[in-house]
Motif scaffolding. Structure first.
Motif, PDB file in Angstrom:
ATOM      1  N   UNK A  89       0.834  -1.031  -0.052  1.00 55.59           N
ATOM      2  CA  UNK A  89      -0.070  -0.086   0.185  1.00 55.59           C
ATOM      3  C   UNK A  89       0.848   1.188  -0.007  1.00 55.59           C
ATOM      4  N   UNK A  90       0.486   2.357  -0.486  1.00 58.27           N
ATOM      5  CA  UNK A  90       1.087   3.591  -0.581  1.00 58.27           C
ATOM      6  C   UNK A  90       0.296   4.666  -0.015  1.00 58.27           C
ATOM      7  N   UNK A  91       0.709   5.843   0.182  1.00 55.92           N
ATOM      8  CA  UNK A  91      -0.044   6.988   0.482  1.00 55.92           C
ATOM      9  C   UNK A  91      -0.320   7.207   1.952  1.00 55.92           C
ATOM     10  N   UNK A  92       0.183   6.721   3.036  1.00 59.23           N
ATOM     11  CA  UNK A  92      -0.010   6.754   4.401  1.00 59.23           C
ATOM     12  C   UNK A  92       1.309   6.863   5.127  1.00 59.23           C
ATOM     13  N   UNK A  93       1.204   7.820   6.043  1.00 59.69           N
ATOM     14  CA  UNK A  93       2.423   7.981   7.057  1.00 59.69           C
ATOM     15  C   UNK A  93       1.981   8.044   8.415  1.00 59.69           C
ATOM     16  N   UNK A  94       2.590   7.629   9.357  1.00 61.09           N
ATOM     17  CA  UNK A  94       2.165   7.409  10.675  1.00 61.09           C
ATOM     18  C   UNK A  94       2.617   8.629  11.648  1.00 61.09           C
ATOM     19  N   UNK A  95       2.136   9.378  12.338  1.00 55.08           N
ATOM     20  CA  UNK A  95       2.410  10.276  13.222  1.00 55.08           C
ATOM     21  C   UNK A  95       2.798   9.796  14.467  1.00 55.08           C
ATOM     22  N   UNK A  96       3.636  10.615  15.530  1.00 54.64           N
ATOM     23  CA  UNK A  96       3.858   9.687  16.617  1.00 54.64           C
ATOM     24  C   UNK A  96       2.735   9.819  17.666  1.00 54.64           C
ATOM     25  N   UNK A  97       1.701  10.438  17.556  1.00 58.75           N
ATOM     26  CA  UNK A  97       0.501  10.386  18.290  1.00 58.75           C
ATOM     27  C   UNK A  97      -0.395   9.083  17.673  1.00 58.75           C
ATOM     28  N   UNK A  98       0.058   8.435  16.763  1.00 59.42           N
ATOM     29  CA  UNK A  98      -0.615   7.247  16.199  1.00 59.42           C
ATOM     30  C   UNK A  98      -1.711   7.567  15.126  1.00 59.42           C
ATOM     31  N   UNK A  99      -1.961   8.665  14.903  1.00 56.01           N
ATOM     32  CA  UNK A  99      -2.849   9.188  13.874  1.00 56.01           C
ATOM     33  C   UNK A  99      -2.019   8.998  12.530  1.00 56.01           C
ATOM     34  N   UNK A 100      -2.849   9.253  11.378  1.00 53.30           N
ATOM     35  CA  UNK A 100      -2.314   9.024   9.984  1.00 53.30           C
ATOM     36  C   UNK A 100      -2.530  10.568   9.491  1.00 53.30           C
ATOM     37  N   UNK A 101      -1.235  10.692   8.298  1.00 52.48           N
ATOM     38  CA  UNK A 101      -1.290  11.622   7.338  1.00 52.48           C
ATOM     39  C   UNK A 101      -1.235  10.834   6.224  1.00 52.48           C
ATOM     40  N   UNK A 102      -2.165  11.384   5.124  1.00 47.96           N
ATOM     41  CA  UNK A 102      -2.304  10.760   3.752  1.00 47.96           C
ATOM     42  C   UNK A 102      -1.945  11.648   2.726  1.00 47.96           C
ATOM     43  N   UNK A 103      -1.140  11.128   1.627  1.00 47.92           N
ATOM     44  CA  UNK A 103      -0.780  11.905   0.562  1.00 47.92           C
ATOM     45  C   UNK A 103      -1.009  10.981  -0.637  1.00 47.92           C
ATOM     46  N   UNK A 104      -1.886  11.008  -1.509  1.00 42.26           N
ATOM     47  CA  UNK A 104      -1.803  10.516  -2.671  1.00 42.26           C
ATOM     48  C   UNK A 104      -1.887  11.251  -4.051  1.00 42.26           C
ATOM     49  N   UNK A 105      -1.076  12.104  -3.778  1.00 39.60           N
ATOM     50  CA  UNK A 105      -0.678  13.202  -5.088  1.00 39.60           C
ATOM     51  C   UNK A 105       0.066  12.125  -5.998  1.00 39.60           C
ATOM     52  N   UNK A 106      -0.403  12.533  -7.251  1.00 45.53           N
ATOM     53  CA  UNK A 106       0.200  11.448  -8.325  1.00 45.53           C
ATOM     54  C   UNK A 106       1.853  11.767  -8.540  1.00 45.53           C
TER      55      UNK A 106
END
Length: 329
Positions: A89-106
């Motif tokens: 899978x692509x497009x997810x990054x974990x933050x220190x507080x266990x939340x997610x950041x998403x980035x699906x830019x081409x």
């Protein structure tokens, strides 16, 4: 074992896949790559042919070393590459507080895929998921990039994790979607509203956390000591004292069935979804070979349509504490 098919891609897989996440991420200290690879290879030798990983499944071992799940998957499966189906899978990054950041830019998708292929040590990904939908990128735009990657021979098929009906229809119209990967278990049934659309479009459902992060095995309780900040199970509703008391009724339900069928609670939990639809493919995970074998044995447990309906009706009547968010992968 009778194979299952990843939707209109036609790709055949074992009836259950192995969710590899917990080997390096969200289930305590990460296993060293050779040890994690041995678990994965042992699963293959048992009969698993479908293996699920992700770019963001990264953790630290006890020595503080950063370890990538894709490295272990690649090390284990490259020697048997023609016999397995690898999903990442692509497009997810974990933050220190266990939340997610998403980035699906081409541009991000195009930039990162070669690194993913390199970690896996393969030339083509069998099933490539958008790990979470990105509110800043239209589904058609992501699907267009997937079509490019398929034409380039870098992926065979693609899917979406966390898709709703609108996203799925719009993406599928541009580049056919093979699978949707959503949280699904006896404690997490809200995606059943998507089932008619999946059948209409011939899209498989790959069910992650099919045993509610271990709860439905009956092996964990609020007294369980999870492994600190790297274990995401700590604090989930089913493991709080209040939530556990609410959800114990489910354990009673599947415990009775397990005794009747001479099966385990885990096997009944998995058989319930396997027998519900032929296009549901659960991907439970474990570090323990005996658990991997037990889970795979669920494919041999048959529940009738009437029994599945009775389970559903019983669940409908329960006031359950569930983990309903999509903040954790």
């Amino acid at each position: 074992m009778k194979k299952r098919v990843l939707g209109k891609s036609g790709i055949e897989v074992s009836p259950l896949g192995l969710g590899c996440m917990g080997l390096t991420h969200a289930s305590g200290d990460a296993m060293d790559t050779p040890a994690a690879a041995r678990v994965i290879r042992e699963a293959f030798e048992m009969g698993y042919t479908f293996f699920d990983t992700a770019e963001c499944y990264v953790g630290e071992n006890a020595a503080g070393e950063t370890l990538y799940n894709e490295d272990a998957v690649g090390e284990a499966l490259r020697p048997v590459r023609d016999q397995v189906v690898i999903a990442t899978k692509f497009g997810v990054y974990h933050n220190p507080d266990k939340t997610l950041s998403v980035d699906s830019r081409p541009e991000t998708i195009r930039r990162t895929i070669d690194g993913i292929l390199s970690r896996l040590g393969i030339d083509c990904i069998d099933l490539y998921y958008q790990h979470r939908t990105d509110p800043n990128v239209e589904p058609e735009e992501v699907a267009g990039v997937m079509a490019e990657l398929m034409q380039a021979g870098k992926i065979r098929a693609w899917g979406i994790s966390g898709a709703d009906e609108d996203c799925l229809r719009r993406a599928d119209a541009v580049c056919p979607v093979a699978a949707v990967q959503n949280r699904y278990s006896m404690l997490a049934r809200w995606h059943e509203s998507l089932f008619p659309v999946l059948e209409e479009l011939n899209v498989a459902l790959v069910a992650f956390s099919p045993m509610a992060n271990g709860f439905l095995t009956g092996a964990y309780s609020p007294k369980t000591k999870f492994e600190g900040a790297q274990d995401y199970r700590d604090g989930m509703p089913q493991y709080t004292p209040e939530g556990y008391e609410k959800d114990r009724a489910v354990l009673g339900l599947i415990g009775d069935l397990a005794r009747e069928r001479n099966a385990t609670m885990a096997q009944i939990s998995l058989a319930w979804m396997l027998c519900k639809k032929p296009w549901i493919i659960p991907i439970p995970g474990s570090r323990k070979p005996e658990r991997l074998r037990e889970n795979l044995g669920a494919a041999q447990v048959t529940l009738t349509a009437e029994e599945v309906a009775r389970i559903d009706a019983a669940l409908d009547g329960m006031d359950l504490a569930v983990f309903g968010g999509h903040a954790r992968a």
